[in-house]
Design an enzyme around this catalytic site. Structure first.
Site, mmCIF file in Angstrom:
data_model
loop_
_atom_site.group_PDB
_atom_site.id
_atom_site.type_symbol
_atom_site.label_atom_id
_atom_site.label_comp_id
_atom_site.label_asym_id
_atom_site.label_seq_id
_atom_site.Cartn_x
_atom_site.Cartn_y
_atom_site.Cartn_z
ATOM 1 C CE LYS A 249 39.714 79.205 46.828
ATOM 2 N NZ LYS A 249 41.493 79.225 45.351
ATOM 3 C CE LYS B 195 38.748 85.249 44.643
ATOM 4 N NZ LYS B 195 39.223 86.052 43.656
ATOM 5 C CE LYS C 17 47.231 83.107 43.220
ATOM 6 N NZ LYS C 17 46.654 83.861 43.624
HETATM 7 P P1 ATP Z 1 42.809 84.028 45.803
HETATM 8 O O1 ATP Z 1 42.752 84.178 47.268
HETATM 9 O O2 ATP Z 1 43.925 85.579 45.189
HETATM 10 O O3 ATP Z 1 42.247 84.441 44.845
HETATM 11 P P2 ATP Z 1 43.578 81.618 45.256
HETATM 12 O O4 ATP Z 1 44.339 81.612 46.255
HETATM 13 O O5 ATP Z 1 42.292 80.872 45.185
HETATM 14 O O6 ATP Z 1 43.595 82.664 44.843
HETATM 15 P P3 ATP Z 1 44.233 81.137 42.199
HETATM 16 O O7 ATP Z 1 44.920 82.772 41.856
HETATM 17 O O8 ATP Z 1 42.660 81.610 42.503
HETATM 18 O O9 ATP Z 1 44.197 80.669 43.622
HETATM 19 O O10 ATP Z 1 44.460 79.414 41.565
HETATM 20 C C1 ATP Z 1 45.617 79.496 40.849
HETATM 21 C C2 ATP Z 1 45.664 78.200 40.719
HETATM 22 O O11 ATP Z 1 45.298 77.871 42.295
HETATM 23 C C3 ATP Z 1 44.023 77.343 40.295
HETATM 24 O O12 ATP Z 1 44.114 76.400 39.170
HETATM 25 C C4 ATP Z 1 42.735 76.942 41.840
HETATM 26 O O13 ATP Z 1 42.243 76.040 41.360
HETATM 27 C C5 ATP Z 1 44.395 76.366 42.734
HETATM 28 N N1 ATP Z 1 43.657 76.600 44.081
HETATM 29 C C6 ATP Z 1 43.980 77.965 45.105
HETATM 30 N N2 ATP Z 1 43.481 77.388 45.872
HETATM 31 C C7 ATP Z 1 43.455 76.101 45.955
HETATM 32 C C8 ATP Z 1 43.469 74.720 47.513
HETATM 33 N N3 ATP Z 1 42.813 75.484 48.425
HETATM 34 N N4 ATP Z 1 43.808 73.577 46.581
HETATM 35 C C9 ATP Z 1 44.194 73.089 45.757
HETATM 36 N N5 ATP Z 1 43.860 74.224 44.215
HETATM 37 C C10 ATP Z 1 43.903 75.481 44.377
#
Ligand code: ATP
Ligand code: LTN
Length: 333
Positions: free
Chosen positions: A197, A115, A200
């Site tokens: 990965k 980040k 969102k």
């Molecule tokens: P951001 O992009 O806003 O940082 P993010 O998509 O990484 O967000 P988080 O809020 O960090 O999402 O994570 C929410 C949950 O979803 C966590 O348990 C995280 O491990 C899971 N998660 C996030 N991205 C993935 C992915 N690509 N595949 C599987 N699980 C995921």
């Protein structure tokens, strides 16, 4: 009466568009586990502001996330849904934990490093101490199990270390939480950059399938998804693009990878992608319908959140009182 089931806790930041990666890595397991655990699901708005947010959008998004949790199968009759900032003890416990956390261990956190690169102009202290707030979220409710995607493993280990450190330094206080990381689906990859990965908050929306994407958007995004050279529909480490799409197909249809590979033997990428698009559209349809109903019902959402906050407050206060006593704070008369 509080029931005696073990406690499960997890949370998602209300940033960006809740996506199919979040569903498969987290929400799907929340739904499956909520019957066997005393579950608390957080919308971690305090974590979200470590990255710049538009206040009006954040407010709206928090409610939209609650509605999506319910639409994805979280049952407010069985589980608590809680907005993190509604329970001040998270931040209060964080301060105590900050004092037993080393700078070195926070500096090693992969998410902080990622980040800091991504938001170079805003490397704030909150981004650095983010994992301590996450540890507080977990420890304040004495959680036994924390279902997350693979990217959160390191943060979970820190939460366990801090719990153990506090227990040794003062006396037994916190439960040591266990991670629950799914074997498949723990790391869904980006559609355009399959070595990263799916995330969102990605600014390139073509990288992700949002839970609320329209059917045509979903079809287009899958059609444009990067596949690798070659034409076989087969999982291989050297072909992350097609492997990710096969994984998605397999998880959403609950067919084994072998079965999916056999089904598409000799078929073209374009046939497979067209079918995958339909699988995702069909999978998300009932979720989207339920979401559209719930998001209109503000009174229902308010009731769910009030109930969540009241019960969570009661439990969090119990832990914090204990912690304050152990560290030597005088109790207020
Ligand atoms: P951001 O992009 O806003 O940082 P993010 O998509 O990484 O967000 P988080 O809020 O960090 O999402 O994570 C929410 C949950 O979803 C966590 O348990 C995280 O491990 C899971 N998660 C996030 N991205 C993935 C992915 N690509 N595949 C599987 N699980 C995921
Ligand atoms: N950091 C987590 C979100 C999160 C969380 C939690 C997950 C905040 N507090 C407590 C599990 C338990 C993430 O997914 N980025």
């Amino acid at each position: 009466m509080l029931d005696k089931k073990p406690v499960l806790l997890s949370g998602i930041q209300p940033s960006g568009h809740l996506c199919i990666g979040n569903y498969l890595g987290a929400l799907k397991n929340w739904k499956a586990l909520q019957n066997s655990y005393d579950s608390i699901f957080l919308v971690v708005d305090m974590h979200a502001i470590t990255v710049k947010q538009n206040p009006a959008e954040l407010r709206q998004r928090c409610l939209a996330y609650v509605a999506q949790y319910i639409a994805c199968g979280i049952d407010p009759e069985k589980s608590l849904i809680v907005i993190q900032s509604h329970v001040p003890q998270h931040a209060e416990l964080m301060w105590v934990l900050n004092s037993i956390t080393y700078m070195g261990e926070l500096g090693r956190m992969t998410q902080f490093k990622d980040k800091s690169k991504k938001y170079e102009a805003n490397i704030n202290a909150g981004l650095f101490t983010y994992p301590v707030l996450m540890a507080s979220d977990i420890l304040i409710y004495q959680a036994d199990l924390v279902p997350v995607g693979a990217d959160q493993k390191q943060h979970l280990e820190l939460a366990r270390d801090l719990a153990g450190r506090f227990n040794t330094q003062y006396s037994d206080t916190f439960v040591l939480p266990e991670p629950y990381i799914p074997k498949t689906g723990a790391r869904i990859m980006s559609l355009q950059e399959p070595d990263k990965k799916m995330s969102k908050s990605d600014i390139n929306l073509n990288n992700l399938i949002a839970i609320l994407d329209s059917p045509n958007t979903i079809r287009k995004k899958i059609k444009r998804a990067v596949t690798d050279s070659g034409s076989e529909i087969k999982i291989e480490e050297s072909r992350p693009g097609i492997s990710n799409l096969i994984t998605l197909y397999s998880l959403l249809t609950e067919k084994s990878i072998d079965k999916v590979e056999n089904q598409f033997e000799g078929k073209m990428y374009s046939d497979f992608k067209a079918e995958l698009g339909e699988v995702i559209v069909d999978f998300l349809k009932p979720i989207q319908e339920k979401y559209n109903d719930i998001i209109q019902d503000k009174k229902y959402l308010e009731d769910v959140l009030k109930n969540g906050a009241d019960e969570a407050y009661y439990r969090a206060r119990k832990t914090l009182t204990k912690v304050y006593r152990k560290v030597g704070f005088i109790s207020k008369k």
